[in-house]
Design an enzyme around this catalytic site. Structure first.
Site, PDB file in Angstrom:
ATOM      1  N   HIS A   1      22.188  -0.666 -29.672  1.00 31.85           N
ATOM      2  CA  HIS A   1      23.194  -1.301 -30.527  1.00 31.85           C
ATOM      3  C   HIS A   1      23.009  -2.812 -30.327  1.00 31.85           C
ATOM      4  O   HIS A   1      23.648  -3.422 -29.465  1.00 31.85           O
ATOM      5  CB  HIS A   1      24.597  -0.855 -30.136  1.00 31.85           C
ATOM      6  CG  HIS A   1      24.789   0.630 -30.167  1.00 31.85           C
ATOM      7  ND1 HIS A   1      25.081   1.327 -31.324  1.00 31.85           N
ATOM      8  CD2 HIS A   1      24.699   1.558 -29.177  1.00 31.85           C
ATOM      9  CE1 HIS A   1      25.183   2.615 -31.056  1.00 31.85           C
ATOM     10  NE2 HIS A   1      24.947   2.787 -29.754  1.00 31.85           N
ATOM     11  N   THR A   2      22.096  -3.389 -31.104  1.00 34.34           N
ATOM     12  CA  THR A   2      21.696  -4.776 -30.862  1.00 34.34           C
ATOM     13  C   THR A   2      22.834  -5.763 -31.039  1.00 34.34           C
ATOM     14  O   THR A   2      22.829  -6.825 -30.424  1.00 34.34           O
ATOM     15  CB  THR A   2      20.536  -5.167 -31.791  1.00 34.34           C
ATOM     16  OG1 THR A   2      20.939  -4.983 -33.153  1.00 34.34           O
ATOM     17  CG2 THR A   2      19.309  -4.307 -31.512  1.00 34.34           C
ATOM     18  N   CYS A   3      23.800  -5.426 -31.888  1.00 34.59           N
ATOM     19  CA  CYS A   3      24.908  -6.359 -32.091  1.00 34.59           C
ATOM     20  C   CYS A   3      25.824  -6.424 -30.872  1.00 34.59           C
ATOM     21  O   CYS A   3      26.611  -7.370 -30.715  1.00 34.59           O
ATOM     22  CB  CYS A   3      25.711  -5.972 -33.331  1.00 34.59           C
ATOM     23  SG  CYS A   3      26.113  -4.222 -33.426  1.00 34.59           S
ATOM     24  N   PHE A   4      25.703  -5.421 -29.980  1.00 38.47           N
ATOM     25  CA  PHE A   4      26.536  -5.406 -28.773  1.00 38.47           C
ATOM     26  C   PHE A   4      25.707  -5.486 -27.494  1.00 38.47           C
ATOM     27  O   PHE A   4      26.246  -5.339 -26.395  1.00 38.47           O
ATOM     28  CB  PHE A   4      27.384  -4.124 -28.745  1.00 38.47           C
ATOM     29  CG  PHE A   4      28.263  -3.938 -29.937  1.00 38.47           C
ATOM     30  CD1 PHE A   4      28.081  -2.868 -30.787  1.00 38.47           C
ATOM     31  CD2 PHE A   4      29.262  -4.853 -30.226  1.00 38.47           C
ATOM     32  CE1 PHE A   4      28.895  -2.694 -31.902  1.00 38.47           C
ATOM     33  CE2 PHE A   4      30.078  -4.693 -31.336  1.00 38.47           C
ATOM     34  CZ  PHE A   4      29.884  -3.615 -32.188  1.00 38.47           C
TER      35      PHE A   4
END
Length: 270
Positions: free
Chosen positions: A234-237
């Protein structure tokens, strides 16, 4: 040249806000942006074949070996003079250093000159050159692209855990695998998990979310009755979902499949 001017504005904005550029600028381009002196050795990173050729000429006696004039053929097969009247001046052992200096100058400074000027103009619009002059080329690289060498101890120190802890078997196996990885594979793993293969100047403590908020790297252990499930990012997190594999070998095999298939250009929007 508007596109290059815009890129310059973008680079300035990234520097001003402390954000990272997803691409590395070459040493020569960084030097040109900083108006730093260009050296002969800098050619090596731009044109290896030309560098080796000119280096041989520099280190050897060219009498009755090289028959050149103060000209060169550009990428459009157009013969250009290195100095006024250069087509009538033969290169000799006595004047070869001047010829080499001019040849390197054209190769590094005259190529894409207008584009570089537009890029620099855009950058200077955001950050005045007197402020940029405080940085060296390597410091500018760190500011723009972060650190490329990954310190595993720093990574471990600034990691948080969900549904597990640092003593959980799968977590210990994960760090064992990361420790044995090459720097290239670690960068691939970092890119897979965070969307960027480079670190902020501060290291892992400076990781941010997709919204620019400080967010540490997180390992989340997830139940996985199916052993063929790959780790999920989950690259955004800055979060890596790690299935509860039954062995370190299995974990390593599945992790390498994931980063090879997903690290290159793998981005997930928030």
């Amino acid at each position: 040249m508007e596109e290059y001017y815009f890129v310059g504005l973008l680079l300035g904005k990234l520097l001003l806000d402390g954000l990272l550029c997803p691409a590395h600028l070459s040493l020569v381009l960084r030097k040109r942006l900083l108006n730093a002196p260009i050296k002969f050795q800098d050619l090596q990173g731009v044109d290896q074949e030309l560098f080796k050729s000119l280096e041989w000429i520099k280190d050897n006696n060219i009498t009755d070996v090289i028959y050149e004039t103060f000209t060169f053929t550009d990428e459009n097969d157009v013969v250009r003079e290195l100095k006024p009247g250069g087509s009538a001046i033969e290169v000799t052992e006595l004047n070869k250093i001047e010829w080499l200096t001019l040849r390197v100058r054209f190769a590094l400074l005259e190529v894409a000159k207008e584009e570089t000027e537009a890029l620099r103009e855009g950058l200077y619009e955001v950050i005045p050159p007197r402020l940029l002059s405080a940085f060296s080329c390597s410091e500018l690289e760190f500011l723009l692209s972060g650190m490329s060498e990954i310190d595993v101890a720093d990574w471990m120190q600034h990691t948080v855990y969900k549904n597990c802890n640092s003593s959980t078997a799968q977590v210990r196996w994960f760090w064992n695998v990361v420790t044995c990885m090459s720097d290239v594979d670690r960068c691939k793993l970092l890119s897979f998990a965070t969307g960027c293969a480079n670190l902020p100047v501060e290291g892992f403590v400076g990781l941010r979310s997709a919204r620019g908020v400080s967010r540490m790297f997180q390992i989340s252990l997830v139940p996985s009755p199916n052993s063929s499930r790959l780790p999920q990012a989950h690259t955004c997190f800055n979060t890596l979902d790690l299935p509860d594999y039954s062995s370190q070998d299995e974990l390593e095999r599945m992790l390498r499949v994931a980063i090879e298939e997903g690290a290159e250009g793998f981005f997930v929007t928030e």
